[in-house]
Design an enzyme around this catalytic site. Structure first.
Site, PDB file in Angstrom:
ATOM      1  N   SER A  62      -2.311   2.002  -6.963  1.00  0.00           N
ATOM      2  CA  SER A  62      -1.256   2.994  -6.910  1.00  0.00           C
ATOM      3  C   SER A  62       0.088   2.522  -7.466  1.00  0.00           C
ATOM      4  CB  SER A  62      -1.052   3.445  -5.466  1.00  0.00           C
ATOM      5  OG  SER A  62      -0.609   2.351  -4.673  1.00  0.00           O
ATOM      6  N   LYS A 113       8.540  -0.413  -6.582  1.00  0.00           N
ATOM      7  CA  LYS A 113       7.708   0.768  -6.327  1.00  0.00           C
ATOM      8  C   LYS A 113       8.498   1.686  -5.386  1.00  0.00           C
ATOM      9  CE  LYS A 113       2.894   1.545  -4.717  1.00  0.00           C
ATOM     10  NZ  LYS A 113       1.684   0.853  -4.221  1.00  0.00           N
ATOM     11  N   SER A 123      -3.918  -2.007  -5.101  1.00  0.00           N
ATOM     12  CA  SER A 123      -2.848  -1.303  -5.818  1.00  0.00           C
ATOM     13  C   SER A 123      -1.911  -2.160  -6.643  1.00  0.00           C
ATOM     14  CB  SER A 123      -2.011  -0.485  -4.841  1.00  0.00           C
ATOM     15  OG  SER A 123      -2.678   0.712  -4.582  1.00  0.00           O
TER      16      SER A 123
HETATM   17  N1  GLN Z   1      -7.004   2.587  -4.761  1.00  0.00           N
HETATM   18  C1  GLN Z   1      -7.017   2.215  -3.385  1.00  0.00           C
HETATM   19  C2  GLN Z   1      -6.894   3.427  -2.504  1.00  0.00           C
HETATM   20  O1  GLN Z   1      -6.828   4.481  -3.027  1.00  0.00           O
HETATM   21  C3  GLN Z   1      -5.931   1.228  -3.091  1.00  0.00           C
HETATM   22  C4  GLN Z   1      -4.611   1.824  -2.775  1.00  0.00           C
HETATM   23  C5  GLN Z   1      -3.566   0.803  -2.434  1.00  0.00           C
HETATM   24  O2  GLN Z   1      -3.812  -0.398  -2.481  1.00  0.00           O
HETATM   25  N2  GLN Z   1      -2.424   1.277  -2.020  1.00  0.00           N
HETATM   26  O3  GLN Z   1      -6.862   3.343  -1.318  1.00  0.00           O
END
Ligand code: GLN
Length: 456
Positions: A139, A64, A163
């Site tokens: 994400s 990532k 994420s």
């Molecule tokens: N979808 C969650 C958020 O928007 C998780 C994001 C993540 O784990 N980086 O915070």
């Protein structure tokens, strides 16, 4: 899809070339933001000469783009870091490289990992691997899709509130979010320090176990890391499994419920004891998360000031420099979280929001602890729906946040949780089952998943 074993004992140079060719063939899906071709081929040569050896010798992977890596940029999918070349590598990259793995590129994400669809990337979304009209999840959408498309046998990501698990479930791969503190976060762009974790995507639980085994362990450069407790486990027998009732209601997509129910049946068939459990604090988890996480984000993102590194706007004075750099560098969702975070931490509202959320978090943790006195594993879906349509939730942030309802509880409690592929809906969209364990039961969850894979 490919497995790690497909790349062992073959030429590392061929492996890297094959992975890069597959990445280029799938360019329109936009899983990757950049390739680190030159560095990858150099490392492959060293592996082929026998100068680098290890458990992942010559195995290509992607990271990532919020992991610092050499050989290219580390952008966090943001304009802020669009040109940023890291001066060092994240500890996990070093650990994987020490075992011979080769990073071939950096994957797309929601900018600074804020989001659940990869649509908040400054460079455009990643498309779902099963249906290009749908989101990849997020994400870590790019890492999930690169694994699902077979570009690489494994990928790494970060999971702060889902994420890794959610994009894994949207693309039909295994996704691991470890116990808080299992893996070093040194050299990784910080989001919310009390829930940020590093984990991986793979096509089998066995491969995921190998990658976690390599990444886990104490790092003196990250004082939140635990001493290494991760040790591959035997297939567990006769576990007590609790199916979370609140996650199996009519509000959840019928196709998702069906696939999760089928997985639960297979657990019973394997001799595990399954019961329904209920958690009264779950309905508050999303509210806690969207107070605590923005609070930590507002603090962590204050380092991007246009002075030290990253984007620097044209400005006439210092305050304009801060303001304009931050305006140009951040996406709307980043700004929204900075504002919410600053608000809940401000002296007038701290007690009413932040403090309350932290108290509620303790109650949620207590509730989990209570259940783990009786149960070994908790089970439910990863997300209430399969991958949604691109653009479906972008106009309404609260609707987007609702997609995180099943993943944030384990994050707030620091528990290990994995997403395991559990077939598809009638429309052919992948569904994931979430297995949540007690702290440090990471390897047990993976062993359970592996034994279910074998049974299937
Ligand atoms: N979808 C969650 C958020 O928007 C998780 C994001 C993540 O784990 N980086 O915070």
């Amino acid at each position: 899809m490919t497995a790690i074993s497909d790349f062992i004992d073959s030429s590392a140079t061929d492996n890297v070339k094959k992975a890069i060719a597959a990445a280029k063939e799938n360019e329109s899906i936009h899983a990757l933001l950049s390739l680190t071709e030159e560095r990858a081929l150099e490392r492959a040569t060293l592996v082929d000469k026998g100068e680098i050896t290890g458990r992942l010798a010559g195995v290509p992977f992607v990271a990532k783009d919020n992991f610092m890596t050499l050989g290219g940029t580390t952008t966090a999918a943001s304009h802020f870091l669009e040109q940023f070349e890291a001066p060092l590598q994240a500890t996990v990259i070093e650990r994987l490289e020490a075992e011979g793995a080769i990073c071939i590129g950096k994957t797309n994400l929601d900018a600074f990992a804020h989001g659940g669809s990869t649509e908040n990337s400054a460079f455009g979304p990643t498309l779902n691997s099963a249906d290009p009209t749908r989101v990849a999840g997020g994400s870590s959408g790019g890492s999930a899709v690169a694994t699902a498309l077979g570009i690489v046998p494994f990928a790494i990501g970060t999971d702060t509130g889902g994420s890794i698990r959610q994009p894994a479930s949207f693309n039909g791969v295994v996704g691991v979010k470890p116990t808080y503190g299992t893996v070093s976060r040194y050299g990784v762009v910080a989001m919310a320090s009390s829930t940020d974790t590093i984990g991986c995507f793979a096509t089998t639980a066995h491969d995921a176990e190998l990658v976690m085994d390599i990444m886990a362990g104490r790092d003196d450069r990250d004082m939140t890391t635990l001493p290494d407790f991760f040790a591959p486990a035997e297939a567990p027998t006769a576990l007590k499994v609790g199916v979370i009732k609140e996650f199996m209601t009519d509000d959840v997509d019928a196709g998702v419920r069906q696939q999760v129910a089928t997985y639960v049946e297979s657990l019973k068939a394997a001799g595990h004891i399954v019961e329904e459990v209920s958690m009264s604090m779950l309905k508050y988890a999303l509210a806690m998360y969207y107070i605590i996480v923005p609070a930590e984000i507002s603090s962590n993102l204050s380092r991007y000031d246009g002075v030290r590194y990253g984007r620097r706007a044209e400005a006439g004075n210092l305050s304009e420099l801060y303001g304009k750099s931050r305006d140009e560098g951040f996406m709307a969702e980043n700004k929204r979280r900075i504002m919410i975070g600053s608000y809940v931490l401000s002296s007038g509202y701290f007690d009413a929001y932040y403090l309350q959320a932290q108290k509620a978090r303790t109650l949620l943790i207590n509730e989990f602890n209570e259940l783990f006195k009786t149960y070994d594993v908790l089970v439910g879906p990863v997300a209430p729906t399969p991958a949604f349509k691109l653009g479906e939730n972008t106009a309404d942030p609260v609707k987007m946040y609702l997609a995180d309802i099943m993943t944030v509880p384990a994050s707030l409690a620091g528990l290990p949780a994995i997403s395991v592929p559990a077939g598809t809906t009638d429309e052919g969209l992948p569904v994931g089952v979430q297995l949540i364990g007690q702290r440090r039961d990471d390897a047990k969850l993976l062993a359970l998943a592996a034994s279910q894979e074998e049974a299937a």
